[in-house]
Design an enzyme around this catalytic site. Structure first.
Site, mmCIF file in Angstrom:
data_model
loop_
_atom_site.group_PDB
_atom_site.id
_atom_site.type_symbol
_atom_site.label_atom_id
_atom_site.label_comp_id
_atom_site.label_asym_id
_atom_site.label_seq_id
_atom_site.Cartn_x
_atom_site.Cartn_y
_atom_site.Cartn_z
ATOM 1 C CB CYS A 103 -4.314 -10.262 -1.300
ATOM 2 S SG CYS A 103 -5.421 -9.411 -0.172
ATOM 3 N NE ARG A 104 -4.420 -3.658 -4.698
ATOM 4 C CZ ARG A 104 -5.353 -2.873 -4.170
ATOM 5 N NH1 ARG A 104 -5.023 -1.924 -3.330
ATOM 6 N NH2 ARG A 104 -6.625 -3.042 -4.475
#
Length: 143
Positions: A103-104
């Site tokens: 994810c980020r």
């Protein structure tokens, strides 16, 4: 020990400084402690590349559509975290291969790793630091 407590009580500034030292020490140790309670194993960017190249690992990106469109790891499968549990059947054919979830920054990936583990996936890894760490390691992104 008693002398230390007397020292702290003599001046309120001493107590504030001691409290600040305890808090900042806790903040330094927190990442190490929180890593113990995360589900699944973590891999760094270089380890992820090795898994992809040597063992044909599947990369799953759980970021939202707009984040994914900005840039993602080459050949990553995009399944937003909000839809992840409902789309787990799409991944059944990859149970025998390593899976890297990103994810980020790494927080949403932990939830996806937990879902995969509960559904019988054994080799599930979370990209440490997420796509941010991938970029800091100067790894390429696809748009």
């Amino acid at each position: 020990m008693e002398q230390f407590l007397v020292f702290l009580q003599k001046n309120p500034l001493h107590l504030m400084l001691f409290g600040a030292a305890v808090i900042t020490g806790g903040m330094l140790i927190w990442p190490l402690i929180s890593r113990l309670f995360r589900p699944g194993n973590e891999v760094g960017a270089l380890e992820a590349v090795q898994l992809i190249n040597r063992r044909d690992a599947v990369v799953i990106d759980v970021r939202e559509d707009a984040e994914y469109a900005v840039g993602h790891i080459a050949n990553a499968r995009h399944i937003p975290l909000a839809q992840f549990a409902g789309r787990i059947k799409e991944l059944e054919k990859f149970k025998s291969r390593p899976i890297i979830v990103n994810c980020r920054s790494g927080s949403r990936a932990a939830s996806a790793v937990d879902i995969l583990r509960k559904n019988g996936f054994n080799e599930v890894f979370m990209l440490r630091g997420g796509i941010s760490a991938w970029q800091q390691a100067s790894m390429p992104l696809e748009k």
